[in-house]
Motif scaffolding. Structure first.
Motif, PDB file in Angstrom:
ATOM      1  N   CYS A 234       0.643  -0.896  -0.621  1.00 28.68           N
ATOM      2  CA  CYS A 234       0.138   0.498   0.522  1.00 28.68           C
ATOM      3  C   CYS A 234       0.683   1.407  -0.285  1.00 28.68           C
ATOM      4  CB  CYS A 234      -0.668   0.052   1.431  1.00 28.68           C
ATOM      5  SG  CYS A 234      -2.140  -0.798   1.247  1.00 28.68           S
ATOM      6  N   ASN A 238      -3.090   7.045  -1.369  1.00 27.71           N
ATOM      7  CA  ASN A 238      -3.777   6.012  -2.284  1.00 27.71           C
ATOM      8  C   ASN A 238      -3.904   5.428  -1.593  1.00 27.71           C
ATOM      9  OD1 ASN A 238      -1.023   7.667  -3.860  1.00 27.71           O
ATOM     10  ND2 ASN A 238      -2.046   6.980  -5.671  1.00 27.71           N
ATOM     11  N   ASP A 239      -3.878   4.167  -1.400  1.00 27.93           N
ATOM     12  CA  ASP A 239      -4.393   2.832  -1.025  1.00 27.93           C
ATOM     13  C   ASP A 239      -4.897   2.919   0.160  1.00 27.93           C
ATOM     14  OD1 ASP A 239      -3.431   2.089  -4.029  1.00 27.93           O
ATOM     15  OD2 ASP A 239      -1.865   1.715  -2.296  1.00 27.93           O
ATOM     16  N   ALA A 249      -8.233  -2.651   4.123  1.00 35.22           N
ATOM     17  CA  ALA A 249      -6.881  -2.740   3.606  1.00 35.22           C
ATOM     18  C   ALA A 249      -6.361  -3.760   3.798  1.00 35.22           C
ATOM     19  CB  ALA A 249      -6.679  -1.161   3.818  1.00 35.22           C
ATOM     20  N   LEU A 283     -10.132  -4.195  -0.075  1.00 34.49           N
ATOM     21  CA  LEU A 283      -8.407  -3.845  -0.251  1.00 34.49           C
ATOM     22  C   LEU A 283      -8.438  -5.472  -2.598  1.00 34.49           C
ATOM     23  CD1 LEU A 283      -6.264  -1.554  -1.950  1.00 34.49           C
ATOM     24  CD2 LEU A 283      -5.171  -2.896  -0.240  1.00 34.49           C
ATOM     25  N   ALA A 296      -5.083   6.196 -10.801  1.00 39.57           N
ATOM     26  CA  ALA A 296      -5.855   6.003  -9.434  1.00 39.57           C
ATOM     27  C   ALA A 296      -6.979   6.642  -9.842  1.00 39.57           C
ATOM     28  CB  ALA A 296      -5.171   6.983  -8.638  1.00 39.57           C
ATOM     29  N   THR A 312      -7.414   2.484  -6.760  1.00 46.97           N
ATOM     30  CA  THR A 312      -6.323   3.985  -6.152  1.00 46.97           C
ATOM     31  C   THR A 312      -5.227   3.819  -6.314  1.00 46.97           C
ATOM     32  OG1 THR A 312      -6.007   1.998  -4.308  1.00 46.97           O
ATOM     33  CG2 THR A 312      -7.594   3.143  -3.894  1.00 46.97           C
ATOM     34  N   SER A 313      -4.318   2.517  -7.093  1.00 47.15           N
ATOM     35  CA  SER A 313      -3.132   2.698  -7.770  1.00 47.15           C
ATOM     36  C   SER A 313      -2.942   2.152  -9.279  1.00 47.15           C
ATOM     37  CB  SER A 313      -2.274   2.434  -6.699  1.00 47.15           C
ATOM     38  OG  SER A 313      -1.804   3.034  -5.776  1.00 47.15           O
ATOM     39  N   MET A 326      -4.244  -1.975  -8.270  1.00 45.49           N
ATOM     40  CA  MET A 326      -4.859  -1.924  -6.739  1.00 45.49           C
ATOM     41  C   MET A 326      -6.275  -0.996  -6.751  1.00 45.49           C
ATOM     42  SD  MET A 326      -1.966  -2.085  -4.580  1.00 45.49           S
ATOM     43  CE  MET A 326      -2.105  -2.068  -2.720  1.00 45.49           C
ATOM     44  N   GLY A 327      -7.588  -1.423  -5.970  1.00 49.25           N
ATOM     45  CA  GLY A 327      -8.213  -0.471  -5.443  1.00 49.25           C
ATOM     46  C   GLY A 327      -9.542  -1.522  -4.523  1.00 49.25           C
ATOM     47  N   TYR A 328     -10.609  -0.555  -4.199  1.00 54.52           N
ATOM     48  CA  TYR A 328     -11.160  -1.320  -3.483  1.00 54.52           C
ATOM     49  C   TYR A 328     -13.383  -1.030  -4.041  1.00 54.52           C
ATOM     50  CZ  TYR A 328      -8.470   0.648   0.463  1.00 54.52           C
ATOM     51  OH  TYR A 328      -7.508   0.018   1.053  1.00 54.52           O
TER      52      TYR A 328
END
Length: 365
Positions: A234, A238-239, A249, A283, A296, A312-313, A326-328
């Motif tokens: 992370c 961002n994350d 996370a 995440l 992002a 998020t990244s 990566m993201g939610y």
């Protein structure tokens, strides 16, 4: 008027080596060198890269009960952290969000902390205000560098034989090229490696000794980001941020069982509830199907066009050979293999949920 960016003790060396300097968190830092981001990334994965991380905050906590008192600010076990060991943790806020993530090392008569560059202005007053009777000292006279990659043990070990015997998350003080340094076996690339705190007046000398090794090359912020992204690590801001719980996370592993059960840290109620009941979002790793990276802020939709989350990244993963992100997403959509769409420049691009990390982490256990 804004303050001019600060320079690390290695600034002149970066310029000499052809580093492209940019303003990062108020510091002039190299984003890349003539080898280029892709080359530096691949070199770190196969040999060894030298990173300047002197912009990070180095802090000493000294005083009776420092570990016990630090536990009132973080959800990780500090009183059981053995001398010579380091641990990843994070400050939480009253809402159970993450204020910053950091590394804490037990240095015997004190705790040695490394906090994020962009959050040092918050973290150090936060500790000074809340750790009653503990001396909180930020160190300004030391550089911090990382040597990362499968050959990192040789690069550092050729100059300091004791470093070869260290394992992941160990820390010690030892001489490198005749200079007393703090060496910790950890890093932010997913590879084996070390972070080394060096007196600022000896930093360039020690780094030249590392770079004299045929397998060690300087690496900038660009490759540092692609390396950590592939490794599922992370990035604060961002994350993870003030609104993100550690459970969302997937950082539950950093909260030891006693701490999860006892609480006694800011936001414990929310975090314990998240542990017991689950979270609405999670995440995840995301693999775009095409060649276009998803950055992002990109919206994530299910196949029916419903918004289920955001990136998020994201970027290109040189080791993977494809875009990674990566993201939610809503928890019910978080299983690896689920098909999703990413809305890039107004168009739906196919992708799927992927397990993290994207590459095998190669720490020396």
């Amino acid at each position: 008027m804004t303050d001019a960016p600060k320079r690390t003790p290695l600034y002149d060396l970066h310029v000499e080596l052809g580093g492209k300097m940019v303003d990062f968190a108020g510091w002039e830092m190299p984003v890349q060198y003539p080898m280029g981001i892709m080359g530096e990334h691949n070199h770190t994965r196969t040999k060894a890269g030298l990173f300047d991380v002197s912009h990070m905050g180095q802090v000493i906590l000294r005083g009776e009960g420092a570990a016990e008192k630090l536990e009132t600010l973080v959800p990780s076990a500090m009183t059981t952290l053995k001398e010579g060991k380091a641990r990843y943790t994070f400050f939480t806020n009253p809402d159970g969000g993450i204020m910053d993530d950091l590394i804490v090392a037990n240095a015997g008569d004190h705790l040695f902390l490394v906090v994020n560059a962009s959050m040092r202005h918050q973290d150090i007053p936060h500790m000074a205000d809340n750790l009653d009777g503990i001396e909180v000292t930020e160190i300004f006279d030391r550089a911090l560098v990382a040597v990362q990659g499968p050959v990192a043990e040789n690069v550092v070990g050729d100059l300091c034989s004791a470093a070869r015997d260290m394992t992941f998350m160990q820390t010690m003080v030892a001489d490198i090229n005749g200079v007393e340094c703090r060496i910790s076996r950890l890093g932010y690339t997913g590879e084996d490696g070390f972070e080394i705190s060096i007196p600022e007046d000896k930093a360039i000398e020690v780094c030249r000794a590392f770079l004299a090794h045929e397998d060690c090359e300087p690496v900038g912020l660009g490759a540092r980001d692609s390396l950590r992204l592939e490794s599922g690590l992370c990035l604060y801001g961002n994350d993870i941020d003030n609104s993100t719980s550690p459970v969302e996370a997937s950082l539950t592993w950093a909260m030891q069982k006693r701490r999860r059960e006892e609480g006694g840290f800011p936001g414990a109620d929310r975090i314990q509830r998240d542990l017991a009941e689950g979270t609405a979002k999670k995440l995840v790793g995301i693999r775009p199907t095409g060649r276009a990276p998803a950055r992002a802020g990109v919206e994530v939709q299910d196949l029916d066009g419903n918004i289920i989350g955001s990136i998020t990244s994201g970027g290109f993963g040189p080791t993977v050979g494809a875009p990674v992100a990566m993201g939610y997403v809503a928890t019910k959509h978080s299983e690896p293999g689920q098909k999703i769409n990413l809305i890039i420049r107004g168009k739906a691009q196919p992708a799927e949920i992927a397990a993290l990390p994207f590459v095998t982490q190669n720490y020396k256990r």
